[in-house]
Design a protein around this motif. Structure first.
Motif, PDB file in Angstrom:
ATOM      1  N   ALA A  53       0.825  -1.208   0.000  1.00  0.00           N
ATOM      2  CA  ALA A  53       0.000   0.000   0.000  1.00  0.00           C
ATOM      3  C   ALA A  53       0.858   1.256   0.000  1.00  0.00           C
ATOM      4  O   ALA A  53       0.563   2.230  -0.712  1.00  0.00           O
ATOM      5  N   ARG A  54       1.924   1.251   0.781  1.00  0.00           N
ATOM      6  CA  ARG A  54       2.796   2.423   0.850  1.00  0.00           C
ATOM      7  C   ARG A  54       3.556   2.629  -0.459  1.00  0.00           C
ATOM      8  O   ARG A  54       3.751   3.763  -0.904  1.00  0.00           O
ATOM      9  N   LEU A  55       3.995   1.550  -1.071  1.00  0.00           N
ATOM     10  CA  LEU A  55       4.769   1.671  -2.304  1.00  0.00           C
ATOM     11  C   LEU A  55       3.935   2.215  -3.456  1.00  0.00           C
ATOM     12  O   LEU A  55       4.476   2.816  -4.392  1.00  0.00           O
ATOM     13  N   GLU A  56       2.641   2.017  -3.395  1.00  0.00           N
ATOM     14  CA  GLU A  56       1.769   2.540  -4.448  1.00  0.00           C
ATOM     15  C   GLU A  56       1.789   4.061  -4.494  1.00  0.00           C
ATOM     16  O   GLU A  56       1.433   4.662  -5.513  1.00  0.00           O
ATOM     17  N   LEU A  57       2.213   4.687  -3.407  1.00  0.00           N
ATOM     18  CA  LEU A  57       2.268   6.146  -3.336  1.00  0.00           C
ATOM     19  C   LEU A  57       3.616   6.695  -3.802  1.00  0.00           C
ATOM     20  O   LEU A  57       3.795   7.911  -3.863  1.00  0.00           O
TER      21      LEU A  57
END
Length: 212
Positions: A75-79
């Motif tokens: 989820a964090r890497l998607e940002l």
């Protein structure tokens, strides 16, 4: 002691969290279903509505721990867009999680040896997912000149091993805060991978994180 409801969505988290506490304190061999039932205010027989054996319970817990961490990283890497930002994010999540969830990390890394071969392979598949993410970040960074890695396999293993080992020595009253550990690991890992000057500059923490 907390009273447990009858619904699975409220009871299972209590069983899982209590089991983690007991396994961390007593070890897998020291924890048993009767003790778990006592600590959760459940009948021993009712626990088997959630798992078939103590081994299956351990496997379910470990896989859930790994999946939760993997989901947070994803989820964090998607940002993030650039390899530098993605690697910073990967390190940030791993360091913060391993400082905040030391008991879960202990159970996942140390007690997994107690499960059968089939269940262990499921754990290995999840562990490989972390390496796949890291490998892609490092590969992308190498393509654009951000990273210069001599030995790709050893570098990946070293980074993952370093991050996974944090719960073994981290203490809340230690010299560095979790945010400080994030900064230290980012700097150390970026040096390890031969980051360019531009990548090192981009890897510097934000003002908010630097306050830790």
């Amino acid at each position: 002691m907390r009273t447990v409801g009858s619904k699975r969505d409220t009871t299972w988290p209590v069983i899982r969290n209590t089991a983690i506490q007991l396994i961390h304190k007593l070890g897998y061999d020291g924890m048993n279903v009767r003790l778990l039932a006592s600590e959760t205010n459940l009948q021993p027989g009712s626990l088997y509505n959630y798992f078939k054996s103590k081994e299956e319970l351990l496997s379910m817990i470990v896989c859930a721990i790994m999946e939760d961490l993997l989901g947070e990283i994803t989820a964090r890497l998607e940002l993030c867009t650039t390899p530098v930002d993605r690697l910073k994010c990967f390190i940030d999540v791993m360091v913060m999680w391993h400082t905040e969830h030391r008991k879960e990390a202990f159970v996942a890394h140390m007690e997994i040896r107690n499960v059968s071969k089939d269940r262990y392979e499921e754990y290995v598949d999840l562990r490989q997912a972390f390496r796949t993410i890291l490998e892609q970040i490092l590969t992308d960074g190498g393509k654009v000149g951000d990273f210069a890695i001599d030995d790709f396999d050893i570098t990946c293993l070293s980074i993952l091993s370093t991050l996974a080992a944090i719960p073994n020595w981290y203490r809340e009253n230690g010299r560095l805060t979790p945010a400080g550990l994030v900064r230290w690991h980012i700097a150390a890992i970026f040096r390890m991978i031969g980051a360019s000057e531009a990548a090192m500059a981009a890897a510097k923490p934000t003002a908010k994180r630097a306050q830790g």
